[in-house]
Write a protein that holds these residues in place. Sequence first.
Motif, mmCIF file in Angstrom:
data_model
loop_
_atom_site.group_PDB
_atom_site.id
_atom_site.type_symbol
_atom_site.label_atom_id
_atom_site.label_comp_id
_atom_site.label_asym_id
_atom_site.label_seq_id
_atom_site.Cartn_x
_atom_site.Cartn_y
_atom_site.Cartn_z
ATOM 1 N N GLU A 62 0.826 -1.282 0.199
ATOM 2 C CA GLU A 62 -0.055 -0.191 0.008
ATOM 3 C C GLU A 62 0.869 1.296 -0.110
ATOM 4 O OE1 GLU A 62 -2.456 -0.599 3.322
ATOM 5 O OE2 GLU A 62 -3.500 -2.286 2.332
ATOM 6 N N ALA A 63 1.911 1.406 0.788
ATOM 7 C CA ALA A 63 2.718 2.537 0.677
ATOM 8 C C ALA A 63 3.594 2.581 -0.285
ATOM 9 C CB ALA A 63 3.675 2.281 1.876
ATOM 10 N N VAL A 64 4.083 1.564 -1.154
ATOM 11 C CA VAL A 64 4.599 1.715 -2.387
ATOM 12 C C VAL A 64 3.599 2.144 -3.495
ATOM 13 C CG1 VAL A 64 5.856 0.430 -4.375
ATOM 14 C CG2 VAL A 64 6.315 0.026 -1.809
ATOM 15 N N GLN A 65 2.454 1.503 -3.290
ATOM 16 C CA GLN A 65 1.422 2.025 -4.401
ATOM 17 C C GLN A 65 1.063 3.464 -4.269
ATOM 18 O OE1 GLN A 65 -2.350 -0.045 -4.234
ATOM 19 N NE2 GLN A 65 -2.810 0.504 -6.282
ATOM 20 N N ASP A 66 1.091 4.043 -3.042
ATOM 21 C CA ASP A 66 0.727 5.354 -2.828
ATOM 22 C C ASP A 66 1.594 6.549 -3.408
ATOM 23 O OD1 ASP A 66 -0.939 7.153 -1.282
ATOM 24 O OD2 ASP A 66 0.619 7.565 0.440
ATOM 25 N N VAL A 67 2.971 6.078 -3.548
ATOM 26 C CA VAL A 67 3.663 7.040 -4.249
ATOM 27 C C VAL A 67 3.926 6.681 -5.454
ATOM 28 C CG1 VAL A 67 4.812 7.726 -2.180
ATOM 29 C CG2 VAL A 67 5.858 5.846 -3.487
ATOM 30 N N GLY A 68 3.473 5.426 -6.135
ATOM 31 C CA GLY A 68 3.674 4.936 -7.396
ATOM 32 C C GLY A 68 5.088 4.599 -7.760
#
Length: 519
Positions: A62-68
Amino acid sequence: MVDRYVAAVDQGTTSTRCILFDHAGRLAAVAQREHRQHLPRPGWVEHDAQEILRNVLRVVGEAVQDVGAGPGQVVALGIANQRETTVLWDPRTGQPYGHAVVWQDLRTEARVEELAADGGRDRFRDVCGLPLTTYFAGPRIAWLLDATPGLRDAAAAGHVLFGTVDSWLVWNLTGGPDGGVHVTDVTNASRTMLMDLAGRHWSPALCEAMGVPMQILPEIRSSAEVYGLTGGPVAEVLPGVPVAAALGDQQAALFGQTCFAPGEAKCTYGTGSFVLINTGATPVTAEHGTLPTVAYQIGDEPAAYALEGAIAVTGSLVQWFRDGLGMIATAPDIEGLALSVPDNGGCYIVPAFSGLFAPHWRPDARGVVVGLTSFVTRAHLARAVLEATAWQTRDVVDAMDADSGLRLTSLRVDGGMTSNNLLMQTVADVLGVPVVRPMVSETVSLGAAYAAGLAVGWWPDLEGLRRNWHRAGEWLPHADPAAVARGHEDWTRAVQHSFGWSREPSSHDGGAPSAQPGR
């Protein structure tokens, strides 16, 4: 220019977070999930290690996806973890042998008493630095091996691995049954009662005395080095990323606060509170109620040591004032109420709800309110609630000064209670030193990120990390020293009134308690 980040996993007692930090140490993304608390019997506290692992994988994604972030943008991953919680698992399958037993768990009381019967609670202190208590992992490992049918035989056959949560996560994040690395770092190893504190290696004598087979133990490594590359399910979102740091949560907060020199200290103010002071390159013999521990070790450099003081009840006292007494509607309301009077009206509250911890270690103590008169109002009580946290901090710092020979010159603070300006001013007044809050409050995660970034060269050295630290708030002492001295004398008398109230059987002999504060 493509942004790059260090990922920090903060695996705590109630939840797991992943935070991405940029090169300036600024928070770029955060994801968090809670996990279930299993309470099968009074005094027993367990977690599902598989649930924790699933949550780690989710929050990282989720954190990685949040910043793309794409491949190569996360340069390293570090772990900070709840300490002393014990996991046993089968390396062939990756399945835990039952639930993890949490650091709060009291089931090893009888085993601890048996060990203490031959030499007292300080029996092993000269080797591991720690008193015998249910807090630490060593007796818990032996209990699990004996309580689970066939588990000792499985351990002898090489089918059992032990780890605190850092070990469990590193093993799984580096491949699990398919080549996972079985390691722990010096900070977590120092909380097992099985490590020689000065030598930073497993002690055969301690392992034998506690009934722990050494073949199940992880290799002890530094806090900041590349343990392995991500493999297994986490590699789907972080392929081939170095898993490069592990620290116990309180040591991670010390590191995140950049307390790199002897005498530099931090306090994390939460439900309970933890004070740690850097004591330098050799462990200190603690004789005034604090605990020596490893602060951190960076690669092949010499380790840094610390003294730790755990305070059981700080933020939870405000919760009790709100929920138990109904004196305020919300926790922040206590500051305005306390500010409506100039002092505590002669009233002191000692929150020994389940004993007093550092530096007193009195499980027989219970909470008391002293100095009540008809003049005292709920506003005076509110002030006494906040002052209780400040005075407890003073008691721990005084003990650390006595044990270490170092004089505290300032205190760096973090945690939810630091938003209370009156409390922070009171802490500064009773300590007589500046109290400083950093710009980034997530110091546990930041410490894990800093250590991982150092391990892969993303940050060059400790001085570079110091330059990332920025002050958000500072409270300077301005109280009359004579008034502080009188207040401390009254507080000390109030603490003495709390002793001896529990009628439950206790083998208290000046060692550590059988329960520990919440985090």
